[in-house]
Design a protein around this motif. Structure first.
Motif, PDB file in Angstrom:
ATOM      1  N   ALA A 137       0.865  -1.193   0.000  1.00 21.55           N
ATOM      2  CA  ALA A 137       0.000   0.000   0.000  1.00 21.55           C
ATOM      3  C   ALA A 137       0.896   1.236   0.000  1.00 21.55           C
ATOM      4  O   ALA A 137       1.074   1.905   1.005  1.00 21.55           O
ATOM      5  CB  ALA A 137      -0.917  -0.022   1.224  1.00 21.55           C
ATOM      6  N   GLN A 138       1.475   1.509  -1.163  1.00 20.09           N
ATOM      7  CA  GLN A 138       2.459   2.594  -1.277  1.00 20.09           C
ATOM      8  C   GLN A 138       2.096   3.558  -2.400  1.00 20.09           C
ATOM      9  O   GLN A 138       2.960   4.149  -3.029  1.00 20.09           O
ATOM     10  CB  GLN A 138       3.845   2.006  -1.515  1.00 20.09           C
ATOM     11  CG  GLN A 138       4.295   1.123  -0.375  1.00 20.09           C
ATOM     12  CD  GLN A 138       5.773   0.814  -0.427  1.00 20.09           C
ATOM     13  OE1 GLN A 138       6.583   1.640  -0.810  1.00 20.09           O
ATOM     14  NE2 GLN A 138       6.115  -0.386  -0.012  1.00 20.09           N
ATOM     15  N   VAL A 139       0.804   3.721  -2.637  1.00 18.42           N
ATOM     16  CA  VAL A 139       0.345   4.559  -3.730  1.00 18.42           C
ATOM     17  C   VAL A 139       0.853   5.994  -3.579  1.00 18.42           C
ATOM     18  O   VAL A 139       1.372   6.579  -4.523  1.00 18.42           O
ATOM     19  CB  VAL A 139      -1.199   4.537  -3.822  1.00 18.42           C
ATOM     20  CG1 VAL A 139      -1.697   5.516  -4.868  1.00 18.42           C
ATOM     21  CG2 VAL A 139      -1.685   3.131  -4.119  1.00 18.42           C
ATOM     22  N   TYR A 140       0.714   6.576  -2.386  1.00 14.94           N
ATOM     23  CA  TYR A 140       1.046   7.987  -2.189  1.00 14.94           C
ATOM     24  C   TYR A 140       2.287   8.218  -1.325  1.00 14.94           C
ATOM     25  O   TYR A 140       2.803   9.326  -1.293  1.00 14.94           O
ATOM     26  CB  TYR A 140      -0.138   8.726  -1.567  1.00 14.94           C
ATOM     27  CG  TYR A 140      -1.350   8.680  -2.452  1.00 14.94           C
ATOM     28  CD1 TYR A 140      -1.379   9.406  -3.642  1.00 14.94           C
ATOM     29  CD2 TYR A 140      -2.453   7.909  -2.127  1.00 14.94           C
ATOM     30  CE1 TYR A 140      -2.483   9.371  -4.477  1.00 14.94           C
ATOM     31  CE2 TYR A 140      -3.564   7.868  -2.959  1.00 14.94           C
ATOM     32  CZ  TYR A 140      -3.572   8.602  -4.131  1.00 14.94           C
ATOM     33  OH  TYR A 140      -4.661   8.555  -4.950  1.00 14.94           O
ATOM     34  N   LEU A 141       2.723   7.206  -0.620  1.00 12.97           N
ATOM     35  CA  LEU A 141       3.900   7.341   0.232  1.00 12.97           C
ATOM     36  C   LEU A 141       4.844   6.167  -0.038  1.00 12.97           C
ATOM     37  O   LEU A 141       4.960   5.240   0.755  1.00 12.97           O
ATOM     38  CB  LEU A 141       3.486   7.390   1.708  1.00 12.97           C
ATOM     39  CG  LEU A 141       4.554   7.812   2.696  1.00 12.97           C
ATOM     40  CD1 LEU A 141       4.997   9.252   2.446  1.00 12.97           C
ATOM     41  CD2 LEU A 141       4.032   7.690   4.118  1.00 12.97           C
ATOM     42  N   PRO A 142       5.514   6.216  -1.203  1.00 13.36           N
ATOM     43  CA  PRO A 142       6.395   5.116  -1.575  1.00 13.36           C
ATOM     44  C   PRO A 142       7.487   4.906  -0.536  1.00 13.36           C
ATOM     45  O   PRO A 142       7.959   5.844   0.079  1.00 13.36           O
ATOM     46  CB  PRO A 142       6.999   5.570  -2.903  1.00 13.36           C
ATOM     47  CG  PRO A 142       6.185   6.704  -3.367  1.00 13.36           C
ATOM     48  CD  PRO A 142       5.520   7.298  -2.169  1.00 13.36           C
ATOM     49  N   SER A 143       7.850   3.684  -0.350  1.00 12.18           N
ATOM     50  CA  SER A 143       8.960   3.240   0.502  1.00 12.18           C
ATOM     51  C   SER A 143       8.693   3.349   1.999  1.00 12.18           C
ATOM     52  O   SER A 143       9.602   3.120   2.786  1.00 12.18           O
ATOM     53  CB  SER A 143      10.275   3.960   0.143  1.00 12.18           C
ATOM     54  OG  SER A 143      10.290   5.288   0.639  1.00 12.18           O
ATOM     55  N   TRP A 144       7.455   3.652   2.409  1.00 13.79           N
ATOM     56  CA  TRP A 144       7.219   3.754   3.846  1.00 13.79           C
ATOM     57  C   TRP A 144       7.576   2.455   4.560  1.00 13.79           C
ATOM     58  O   TRP A 144       8.179   2.487   5.636  1.00 13.79           O
ATOM     59  CB  TRP A 144       5.772   4.165   4.163  1.00 13.79           C
ATOM     60  CG  TRP A 144       4.741   3.099   3.887  1.00 13.79           C
ATOM     61  CD1 TRP A 144       3.986   2.961   2.770  1.00 13.79           C
ATOM     62  CD2 TRP A 144       4.374   2.003   4.739  1.00 13.79           C
ATOM     63  NE1 TRP A 144       3.170   1.858   2.861  1.00 13.79           N
ATOM     64  CE2 TRP A 144       3.388   1.244   4.069  1.00 13.79           C
ATOM     65  CE3 TRP A 144       4.772   1.584   6.004  1.00 13.79           C
ATOM     66  CZ2 TRP A 144       2.801   0.112   4.619  1.00 13.79           C
ATOM     67  CZ3 TRP A 144       4.194   0.446   6.560  1.00 13.79           C
ATOM     68  CH2 TRP A 144       3.222  -0.280   5.861  1.00 13.79           C
ATOM     69  N   TYR A 145       7.208   1.312   3.975  1.00 15.75           N
ATOM     70  CA  TYR A 145       7.452   0.035   4.645  1.00 15.75           C
ATOM     71  C   TYR A 145       8.952  -0.246   4.746  1.00 15.75           C
ATOM     72  O   TYR A 145       9.453  -0.596   5.824  1.00 15.75           O
ATOM     73  CB  TYR A 145       6.739  -1.103   3.913  1.00 15.75           C
ATOM     74  CG  TYR A 145       6.959  -2.445   4.569  1.00 15.75           C
ATOM     75  CD1 TYR A 145       6.258  -2.789   5.720  1.00 15.75           C
ATOM     76  CD2 TYR A 145       7.875  -3.359   4.057  1.00 15.75           C
ATOM     77  CE1 TYR A 145       6.464  -4.021   6.346  1.00 15.75           C
ATOM     78  CE2 TYR A 145       8.074  -4.587   4.669  1.00 15.75           C
ATOM     79  CZ  TYR A 145       7.374  -4.909   5.814  1.00 15.75           C
ATOM     80  OH  TYR A 145       7.594  -6.117   6.434  1.00 15.75           O
ATOM     81  N   GLU A 146       9.675  -0.086   3.655  1.00 10.81           N
ATOM     82  CA  GLU A 146      11.114  -0.348   3.665  1.00 10.81           C
ATOM     83  C   GLU A 146      11.839   0.588   4.639  1.00 10.81           C
ATOM     84  O   GLU A 146      12.716   0.167   5.380  1.00 10.81           O
ATOM     85  CB  GLU A 146      11.700  -0.198   2.256  1.00 10.81           C
ATOM     86  CG  GLU A 146      11.232  -1.253   1.279  1.00 10.81           C
ATOM     87  CD  GLU A 146       9.827  -0.996   0.705  1.00 10.81           C
ATOM     88  OE1 GLU A 146       9.253   0.104   0.925  1.00 10.81           O
ATOM     89  OE2 GLU A 146       9.297  -1.917   0.061  1.00 10.81           O
ATOM     90  N   ARG A 147      11.458   1.852   4.626  1.00 13.63           N
ATOM     91  CA  ARG A 147      12.089   2.817   5.534  1.00 13.63           C
ATOM     92  C   ARG A 147      11.772   2.497   6.990  1.00 13.63           C
ATOM     93  O   ARG A 147      12.616   2.626   7.861  1.00 13.63           O
ATOM     94  CB  ARG A 147      11.673   4.236   5.176  1.00 13.63           C
ATOM     95  CG  ARG A 147      12.324   4.687   3.878  1.00 13.63           C
ATOM     96  CD  ARG A 147      11.947   6.081   3.527  1.00 13.63           C
ATOM     97  NE  ARG A 147      12.647   7.038   4.382  1.00 13.63           N
ATOM     98  CZ  ARG A 147      12.999   8.250   4.017  1.00 13.63           C
ATOM     99  NH1 ARG A 147      12.706   8.682   2.804  1.00 13.63           N
ATOM    100  NH2 ARG A 147      13.612   9.042   4.846  1.00 13.63           N
TER     101      ARG A 147
END
Length: 154
Positions: A137-147
């Protein structure tokens, strides 16, 4: 907090929540009947067009907007300092009619410095299975999970 709510803050006596949905992290305000994805939103001082918003007159003042001009949360009763407080708490950039175009990279970078970001990292540590389920679920905030994983383990 609910299992998908990662941050709650009071600003000017109004409760704002950071939560997760199918598009990723978002900010919501039940009292103002609005929500919008974090990472793409901004705080803008303007009068939205058209002249009405949800069946009432659209006033000049602060709004949480999607992109640059899609009014999502009415903050027209907020002072500049209250809008700044919300901006700092959730990492939402501020702009006005003189400069409404703020780069997506700047919006992303600012979110990753906020207390809401710290709460999202903590939420990922406390709910690793749910965070992993929502990682795409990274449509608008890419890389949130990895970060968040790097912040959690690093």
């Amino acid at each position: 907090m609910g299992s998908r709510i990662f941050h709650i803050a009071q600003v000017a006596g109004v409760e704002f929540k950071g939560g997760m949905n199918g598009d990723g992290p978002y900010i919501a305000c039940d009292a103002r009947y609005g929500d919008v994805a974090l990472g793409i939103c901004g705080l803008r001082k303007y009068r939205p067009a058209p002249a009405s918003w949800r069946g009432r007159e659209a006033k000049l003042g602060w709004w949480v907007v999607k992109y640059d001009d899609q009014a999502r949360i009415d903050l027209t009763d907020f002072s500049d300092s209250e809008a700044q407080e919300l901006s700092s708490e959730f990492g939402i950039v501020m702009f006005d009619d003189d400069d409404p175009l703020v780069s997506r990279d700047l919006r992303l970078d600012y979110f990753f410095t906020s207390p809401a970001w710290e709460s999202l990292c903590r939420w990922c540590r406390e709910r690793p299975k749910l965070a992993k389920q929502l990682r795409d679920a990274q449509v608008y905030l890419p890389s949130w999970y990895e970060r968040a994983q790097t912040a959690t383990t690093g």
